[in-house]
Design a protein around this motif. Structure first.
Motif, PDB file in Angstrom:
ATOM      1  N   VAL A  25       0.876  -1.171   0.000  1.00 39.01           N
ATOM      2  CA  VAL A  25       0.000   0.000   0.000  1.00 39.01           C
ATOM      3  C   VAL A  25       0.915   1.221   0.000  1.00 39.01           C
ATOM      4  O   VAL A  25       1.823   1.326   0.832  1.00 39.01           O
ATOM      5  CB  VAL A  25      -0.938   0.021   1.223  1.00 39.01           C
ATOM      6  CG1 VAL A  25      -1.802   1.274   1.203  1.00 39.01           C
ATOM      7  CG2 VAL A  25      -1.794  -1.237   1.279  1.00 39.01           C
ATOM      8  N   ALA A  26       0.709   2.121  -0.959  1.00 40.08           N
ATOM      9  CA  ALA A  26       1.589   3.272  -1.108  1.00 40.08           C
ATOM     10  C   ALA A  26       0.786   4.499  -1.519  1.00 40.08           C
ATOM     11  O   ALA A  26      -0.318   4.383  -2.042  1.00 40.08           O
ATOM     12  CB  ALA A  26       2.653   2.980  -2.168  1.00 40.08           C
ATOM     13  N   GLY A  94      -7.555  10.402  -3.859  1.00 42.93           N
ATOM     14  CA  GLY A  94      -8.467   9.620  -4.687  1.00 42.93           C
ATOM     15  C   GLY A  94      -8.680   8.215  -4.160  1.00 42.93           C
ATOM     16  O   GLY A  94      -8.250   7.869  -3.057  1.00 42.93           O
ATOM     17  N   GLU A  95      -9.331   7.399  -4.971  1.00 40.82           N
ATOM     18  CA  GLU A  95      -9.604   6.012  -4.621  1.00 40.82           C
ATOM     19  C   GLU A  95      -8.439   5.123  -5.045  1.00 40.82           C
ATOM     20  O   GLU A  95      -7.705   5.438  -5.978  1.00 40.82           O
ATOM     21  CB  GLU A  95     -10.890   5.564  -5.301  1.00 40.82           C
ATOM     22  CG  GLU A  95     -12.104   6.344  -4.800  1.00 40.82           C
ATOM     23  CD  GLU A  95     -13.385   5.913  -5.471  1.00 40.82           C
ATOM     24  OE1 GLU A  95     -13.425   4.809  -6.063  1.00 40.82           O
ATOM     25  OE2 GLU A  95     -14.342   6.687  -5.426  1.00 40.82           O
ATOM     26  N   VAL A  96      -8.292   3.994  -4.392  1.00 40.20           N
ATOM     27  CA  VAL A  96      -7.166   3.096  -4.610  1.00 40.20           C
ATOM     28  C   VAL A  96      -7.091   2.600  -6.057  1.00 40.20           C
ATOM     29  O   VAL A  96      -8.100   2.229  -6.656  1.00 40.20           O
ATOM     30  CB  VAL A  96      -7.239   1.892  -3.645  1.00 40.20           C
ATOM     31  CG1 VAL A  96      -6.157   0.872  -3.958  1.00 40.20           C
ATOM     32  CG2 VAL A  96      -7.116   2.372  -2.203  1.00 40.20           C
ATOM     33  N   VAL A 107       0.740  -3.528  -6.113  1.00 42.04           N
ATOM     34  CA  VAL A 107       0.875  -2.222  -5.480  1.00 42.04           C
ATOM     35  C   VAL A 107      -0.491  -1.547  -5.478  1.00 42.04           C
ATOM     36  O   VAL A 107      -1.067  -1.297  -6.533  1.00 42.04           O
ATOM     37  CB  VAL A 107       1.902  -1.341  -6.216  1.00 42.04           C
ATOM     38  CG1 VAL A 107       2.077  -0.013  -5.490  1.00 42.04           C
ATOM     39  CG2 VAL A 107       3.236  -2.053  -6.359  1.00 42.04           C
ATOM     40  N   ASN A 108      -1.001  -1.288  -4.290  1.00 43.64           N
ATOM     41  CA  ASN A 108      -2.269  -0.580  -4.120  1.00 43.64           C
ATOM     42  C   ASN A 108      -1.939   0.878  -3.833  1.00 43.64           C
ATOM     43  O   ASN A 108      -1.460   1.229  -2.760  1.00 43.64           O
ATOM     44  CB  ASN A 108      -3.069  -1.205  -2.981  1.00 43.64           C
ATOM     45  CG  ASN A 108      -3.472  -2.619  -3.324  1.00 43.64           C
ATOM     46  OD1 ASN A 108      -4.352  -2.829  -4.130  1.00 43.64           O
ATOM     47  ND2 ASN A 108      -2.774  -3.598  -2.751  1.00 43.64           N
ATOM     48  N   ILE A 109      -2.159   1.716  -4.852  1.00 39.60           N
ATOM     49  CA  ILE A 109      -1.755   3.115  -4.808  1.00 39.60           C
ATOM     50  C   ILE A 109      -2.919   3.990  -4.366  1.00 39.60           C
ATOM     51  O   ILE A 109      -4.008   3.920  -4.931  1.00 39.60           O
ATOM     52  CB  ILE A 109      -1.281   3.580  -6.197  1.00 39.60           C
ATOM     53  CG1 ILE A 109      -0.075   2.760  -6.657  1.00 39.60           C
ATOM     54  CG2 ILE A 109      -0.965   5.070  -6.195  1.00 39.60           C
ATOM     55  CD1 ILE A 109       0.262   2.973  -8.117  1.00 39.60           C
ATOM     56  N   ILE A 110      -2.652   4.827  -3.379  1.00 37.60           N
ATOM     57  CA  ILE A 110      -3.594   5.870  -2.991  1.00 37.60           C
ATOM     58  C   ILE A 110      -3.144   7.124  -3.723  1.00 37.60           C
ATOM     59  O   ILE A 110      -2.078   7.677  -3.414  1.00 37.60           O
ATOM     60  CB  ILE A 110      -3.607   6.090  -1.473  1.00 37.60           C
ATOM     61  CG1 ILE A 110      -3.977   4.789  -0.763  1.00 37.60           C
ATOM     62  CG2 ILE A 110      -4.549   7.234  -1.111  1.00 37.60           C
ATOM     63  CD1 ILE A 110      -3.734   4.798   0.724  1.00 37.60           C
ATOM     64  N   PRO A 111      -3.899   7.568  -4.755  1.00 30.53           N
ATOM     65  CA  PRO A 111      -3.461   8.732  -5.524  1.00 30.53           C
ATOM     66  C   PRO A 111      -3.716  10.033  -4.769  1.00 30.53           C
ATOM     67  O   PRO A 111      -4.757  10.217  -4.148  1.00 30.53           O
ATOM     68  CB  PRO A 111      -4.321   8.658  -6.790  1.00 30.53           C
ATOM     69  CG  PRO A 111      -5.550   7.922  -6.380  1.00 30.53           C
ATOM     70  CD  PRO A 111      -5.130   6.983  -5.284  1.00 30.53           C
TER      71      PRO A 111
END
Length: 171
Positions: A25-26, A94-96, A107-111
Motif C-alpha cells: 500500500v503506497a 483519490g480512490e485506490v 501495489v495498491n496506490i492511494i493517488p
C-alpha cells in the motif's frame, strides 16, 4: 482470515512495513506548480525498482496502520522534495488504484494531488537524481513509472471535486 493478520508488521518500524511484501500500500502524489507544470522525479539506483524512470512523489504507507493518509503524503513531500509544512495548496486524495509490477508485486496506490499556490524548488533526497517541471506534452517523452501514469489518468478522469481544500499547516 482478518486483513490485519495478512499485513506485514515490522518490529523495527513498530508497525506496518511493506519493504519486502508481495502486496504493498503506497501513496503516489502528483505535485503541480502554480504554472500548471507537473513535477517529475527521476529515480536513483537506491530504489530497487524502476531505476532511472520518472515518478511522482511516492512512498509506502508505513507505521501503525491507523495513521492518516495525509500524514503519509506530507511526510513523503518533506522527505523527497523538501516541502515543509506549512504550505498553501489544494489537496486531493483519490480512490485506490491497483498496479502489478513486473516482479509480480501488487501495489495498491492511494493517488494524491497537490496543487501548489506558491512555487517550490525541490530539494531532492537520495531516492532521486533529477527533477523536472513538465507539462502533459513533455510527459509523453519521459520513461515514467506505470503507477504515476495511472495516477495521471485517474486525475484526468476525476478532475473534481477536491476532497480536501486547505492550507496544510500541521501533521
Amino acid at each position: 482470515t482478518r486483513l490485519s493478520e495478512l499485513l506485514p508488521v515490522s518490529v523495527q518500524f513498530g508497525g506496518l512495513d511493506f519493504s519486502n511484501s508481495r502486496v504493498i500500500v503506497a501513496v503516489n502524489v502528483e505535485v503541480i506548480n502554480p504554472d500548471g507544470k507537473f513535477l517529475a522525479l527521476k529515480r536513483s539506483p537506491v530504489n530497487g525498482t524502476y531505476v532511472d524512470k520518472f515518478n511522482n512523489v511516492a512512498g509506502f504507507m508505513i507505521g501503525s496502520g491507523n495513521g492518516r493518509i495525509l500524514d503519509c503524503m506530507f511526510g513523503e513531500l518533506r522527505e523527497e522534495i523538501g516541502l515543509e509544512l506549512p504550505f498553501s495548496a489544494d489537496i486531493r486524495i483519490g480512490e485506490v488504484i491497483t498496479v502489478i509490477r513486473p516482479d509480480g508485486v501488487e501495489v495498491n496506490i492511494i493517488p494524491g494531488q497537490v496543487l501548489l499556490h506558491e512555487h517550490h524548488e525541490p530539494v531532492l533526497n537520495n531516492e532521486h537524481i533529477e527533477h523536472r517541471w513538465i507539462d502533459e506534452a513533455e510527459q509523453i517523452g519521459l520513461d515514467i513509472v506505470p503507477g504515476a501514469l495511472r495516477v495521471r489518468e485517474y486525475w484526468i478522469a476525476n478532475p473534481f471535486p477536491a476532497v480536501t481544500q486547505a492550507i496544510a499547516t500541521q501533521l
